[in-house]
Design a protein around this motif. Structure first.
Motif, PDB file in Angstrom:
ATOM      1  N   ILE A 324     -27.369  28.248 -16.603  1.00  0.00           N
ATOM      2  CA  ILE A 324     -28.415  28.089 -15.620  1.00  0.00           C
ATOM      3  C   ILE A 324     -28.831  26.765 -15.862  1.00  0.00           C
ATOM      4  O   ILE A 324     -29.187  26.389 -16.823  1.00  0.00           O
ATOM      5  N   ASP A 325     -29.486  26.181 -14.731  1.00  0.00           N
ATOM      6  CA  ASP A 325     -30.301  25.138 -14.830  1.00  0.00           C
ATOM      7  C   ASP A 325     -31.821  25.763 -15.022  1.00  0.00           C
ATOM      8  O   ASP A 325     -32.211  26.844 -15.109  1.00  0.00           O
ATOM      9  N   SER A 326     -32.869  24.481 -14.622  1.00  0.00           N
ATOM     10  CA  SER A 326     -34.170  24.869 -15.036  1.00  0.00           C
ATOM     11  C   SER A 326     -34.715  25.749 -14.142  1.00  0.00           C
ATOM     12  O   SER A 326     -35.890  26.372 -14.355  1.00  0.00           O
ATOM     13  N   GLU A 327     -34.018  25.830 -12.810  1.00  0.00           N
ATOM     14  CA  GLU A 327     -34.682  26.579 -11.671  1.00  0.00           C
ATOM     15  C   GLU A 327     -33.781  27.831 -11.581  1.00  0.00           C
ATOM     16  O   GLU A 327     -33.823  28.645 -10.573  1.00  0.00           O
ATOM     17  N   GLY A 328     -32.891  28.124 -12.327  1.00  0.00           N
ATOM     18  CA  GLY A 328     -32.088  29.331 -12.461  1.00  0.00           C
ATOM     19  C   GLY A 328     -30.786  29.332 -11.694  1.00  0.00           C
ATOM     20  O   GLY A 328     -30.226  30.561 -11.471  1.00  0.00           O
ATOM     21  N   TYR A 329     -30.398  28.100 -11.437  1.00  0.00           N
ATOM     22  CA  TYR A 329     -29.032  28.051 -10.595  1.00  0.00           C
ATOM     23  C   TYR A 329     -27.744  27.622 -11.294  1.00  0.00           C
ATOM     24  O   TYR A 329     -27.993  27.160 -12.528  1.00  0.00           O
ATOM     25  N   VAL A 330     -26.720  28.401 -11.244  1.00  0.00           N
ATOM     26  CA  VAL A 330     -25.412  27.905 -11.835  1.00  0.00           C
ATOM     27  C   VAL A 330     -24.803  26.829 -11.021  1.00  0.00           C
ATOM     28  O   VAL A 330     -24.488  27.150  -9.875  1.00  0.00           O
ATOM     29  N   HIS A 331     -24.168  25.730 -11.510  1.00  0.00           N
ATOM     30  CA  HIS A 331     -23.556  24.792 -10.753  1.00  0.00           C
ATOM     31  C   HIS A 331     -21.951  24.983 -11.131  1.00  0.00           C
ATOM     32  O   HIS A 331     -21.751  25.293 -11.990  1.00  0.00           O
ATOM     33  N   ALA A 332     -21.193  24.375  -9.875  1.00  0.00           N
ATOM     34  CA  ALA A 332     -19.757  24.376 -10.183  1.00  0.00           C
ATOM     35  C   ALA A 332     -19.436  23.251 -11.292  1.00  0.00           C
ATOM     36  O   ALA A 332     -19.995  22.244 -11.592  1.00  0.00           O
ATOM     37  N   PRO A 333     -18.416  23.833 -12.105  1.00  0.00           N
ATOM     38  CA  PRO A 333     -17.667  22.787 -12.957  1.00  0.00           C
ATOM     39  C   PRO A 333     -17.473  21.488 -12.526  1.00  0.00           C
ATOM     40  O   PRO A 333     -16.998  21.750 -11.270  1.00  0.00           O
ATOM     41  N   GLU A 334     -17.490  20.590 -12.792  1.00  0.00           N
ATOM     42  CA  GLU A 334     -17.285  19.231 -12.334  1.00  0.00           C
ATOM     43  C   GLU A 334     -15.683  18.701 -12.350  1.00  0.00           C
ATOM     44  O   GLU A 334     -15.172  18.099 -11.329  1.00  0.00           O
ATOM     45  N   GLY A 335     -14.871  19.384 -13.186  1.00  0.00           N
ATOM     46  CA  GLY A 335     -13.421  19.107 -13.428  1.00  0.00           C
ATOM     47  C   GLY A 335     -12.782  19.682 -12.368  1.00  0.00           C
ATOM     48  O   GLY A 335     -13.188  20.762 -11.518  1.00  0.00           O
ATOM     49  N   PRO A 336     -11.484  19.217 -12.131  1.00  0.00           N
ATOM     50  CA  PRO A 336     -10.525  19.757 -11.141  1.00  0.00           C
ATOM     51  C   PRO A 336      -9.965  20.974 -11.306  1.00  0.00           C
ATOM     52  O   PRO A 336     -10.092  21.935 -12.513  1.00  0.00           O
ATOM     53  N   GLY A 337      -9.549  21.922 -10.170  1.00  0.00           N
ATOM     54  CA  GLY A 337      -9.297  23.349 -10.475  1.00  0.00           C
ATOM     55  C   GLY A 337     -10.438  24.085 -10.851  1.00  0.00           C
ATOM     56  O   GLY A 337     -11.457  23.948 -10.380  1.00  0.00           O
ATOM     57  N   LEU A 338     -10.241  25.170 -11.781  1.00  0.00           N
ATOM     58  CA  LEU A 338     -11.136  25.979 -12.279  1.00  0.00           C
ATOM     59  C   LEU A 338     -12.381  25.217 -12.960  1.00  0.00           C
ATOM     60  O   LEU A 338     -13.374  25.591 -13.084  1.00  0.00           O
ATOM     61  N   GLY A 339     -12.018  23.956 -13.432  1.00  0.00           N
ATOM     62  CA  GLY A 339     -13.150  23.190 -14.288  1.00  0.00           C
ATOM     63  C   GLY A 339     -13.228  23.557 -15.765  1.00  0.00           C
ATOM     64  O   GLY A 339     -14.139  22.877 -16.173  1.00  0.00           O
ATOM     65  N   LEU A 340     -12.535  24.336 -16.290  1.00  0.00           N
ATOM     66  CA  LEU A 340     -13.033  24.863 -17.626  1.00  0.00           C
ATOM     67  C   LEU A 340     -11.912  24.010 -18.504  1.00  0.00           C
ATOM     68  O   LEU A 340     -10.865  23.880 -18.118  1.00  0.00           O
ATOM     69  N   MET A 341     -12.326  23.799 -19.777  1.00  0.00           N
ATOM     70  CA  MET A 341     -11.521  23.089 -20.642  1.00  0.00           C
ATOM     71  C   MET A 341     -11.167  24.108 -21.879  1.00  0.00           C
ATOM     72  O   MET A 341     -12.185  24.740 -22.447  1.00  0.00           O
ATOM     73  N   LEU A 342      -9.727  24.437 -22.076  1.00  0.00           N
ATOM     74  CA  LEU A 342      -9.462  25.279 -23.009  1.00  0.00           C
ATOM     75  C   LEU A 342      -9.691  24.832 -24.506  1.00  0.00           C
ATOM     76  O   LEU A 342      -9.795  23.421 -24.739  1.00  0.00           O
TER      77      LEU A 342
END
Length: 356
Positions: A324-342
């Protein structure tokens, strides 16, 4: 673009989760490779028996011949074709393939998946979700700590009503509270608990009855003002037609993947219902749900899993999980597709299954 191979890796790292039966959580990486070098990835976590690594590998062995040489961007085609096999029995391996194909589509387009899916927003309010401390005092203290860390909402799992009163008193009206009874009640008791939760201004009332008790849920929904919901892995149409819940909640990442979530979100919108997917799980489970949530408007919260009050226990196999950020939100990953890095060090330390 053509699919050239399907790979399956059992990861060596595990997570100890006291709240789940057979509490050692295992992880399986599913990879869909293509002739353009674009790879779709998804890590399954073993909350249900069919998501254990051996079961996933066996299911992938059956699906692999139907995917090799095929265009990975024909996602609906593959969803329909594979979904109609094996007596229409979908499962974690099926969902993982679907999520991998969407990961490929986003990477091919150079876009985060939520934007490829339509992009309604780029952040969503999260609620903390995890097993509680044992004592009433500690439960109240943990709720206050979560609020101070930036959470504006929290789910409480099997609490007595006095525990619920103590938590509400501790956090006041500043925090949104959700109650999850984890299928533990019968109808009369569920009604009594629901009335207390209404008094305490809880936001929704989750899983008081077994998921197959449609009559019970229809009765509670009629009698209570607090929205009633339950995680579903089937009976979708019957629940909607019966108006048995006011919030539609699924575990689609274990059955039909992102494609199914999108279909259900649209269907719920036509019935005027919110669609709140169960995103308690590994980092890729969270990401798949998040991208779907950010592509629609009839979803209010993202479920961020905690273990012993802390984030990150399920981030096995990835370099960076969701926070979460300081206001309690989760932001979308910035990368393409699912945006996670293995985390390839974790992957290489595990075991690759032979799917030939």
């Amino acid at each position: 673009m053509k699919i050239t191979d399907i790979k399956c890796h059992r990861l060596k790292e595990t997570t100890l989760l006291p709240a789940i039966p057979r509490n050692l959580i295992e992880y399986t990486l599913v990879r869909v490779l293509t002739d353009e070098g674009i790879e779709g990835d998804y890590i399954i976590w073993s909350e249900v028996p069919s998501s254990r690594p051996g079961a996933v590998a066996e299911a992938l062995r059956q699906m692999r011949p139907y995917l090799l040489g095929e265009d990975p961007l024909l996602i609906e085609h593959h969803w329909q074709r594979l979904g109609k096999m094996w007596y229409t029995e979908k499962g974690p391996a099926f969902a993982a393939i679907d999520c991998c194909l969407w990961d490929i589509a986003g990477k091919k387009a150079g876009l985060p998946l939520y934007k490829l899916l339509g992009g309604a927003r780029d952040k969503i309010l999260a609620y903390a979700s995890g097993e509680p401390p044992k004592s009433r005092e500690e439960k109240a203290e943990q709720a206050v700590e979560l609020r101070e860390r930036g959470y504006r909402a929290s789910k409480v799992h099997p609490f007595s009503m006095e525990d619920c009163r103590a938590v509400r008193k501790a956090v006041g009206d500043e925090m949104i509270l959700i109650h999850d009874a984890i299928f533990a009640l019968d109808v009369p008791e569920a009604l009594r608990v629901g009335r207390v939760l209404e008094e305490l201004r809880f936001h929704w009332y989750e899983a008081p009855l077994p998921a197959e008790d449609i009559d019970g849920y229809a009765y509670l929904t009629k009698k209570l003002d607090i929205p009633v919901t339950v995680e579903l892995r089937g009976n979708y149409r019957t629940y909607l037609e019966r108006r048995a819940v006011r919030i539609f909640r699924t575990i689609s990442d274990f059955t039909g993947g992102i494609t199914e979530m999108r279909k259900l979100a649209t269907l719920c919108g036509m019935y005027g219902l919110n669609f709140e997917p169960h995103s308690f799980g590994g980092a890729y489970t969270q990401a798949a749900n998040l991208h779907c949530m950010l592509s629609i408007t009839n979803c209010e919260f993202f479920e961020l899993p905690l273990v012993r009050g802390k984030e990150g226990a399920f981030d096995v196999g990835v370099q960076k999980g969701l926070r979460i950020d300081s206001e309690g939100y989760v932001h979308a990953p910035e990368g393409p597709g699912l945006g996670l890095m293995l985390d390839w060090d974790v992957v290489k330390a595990g075991e690759e299954y032979c799917l030939d």
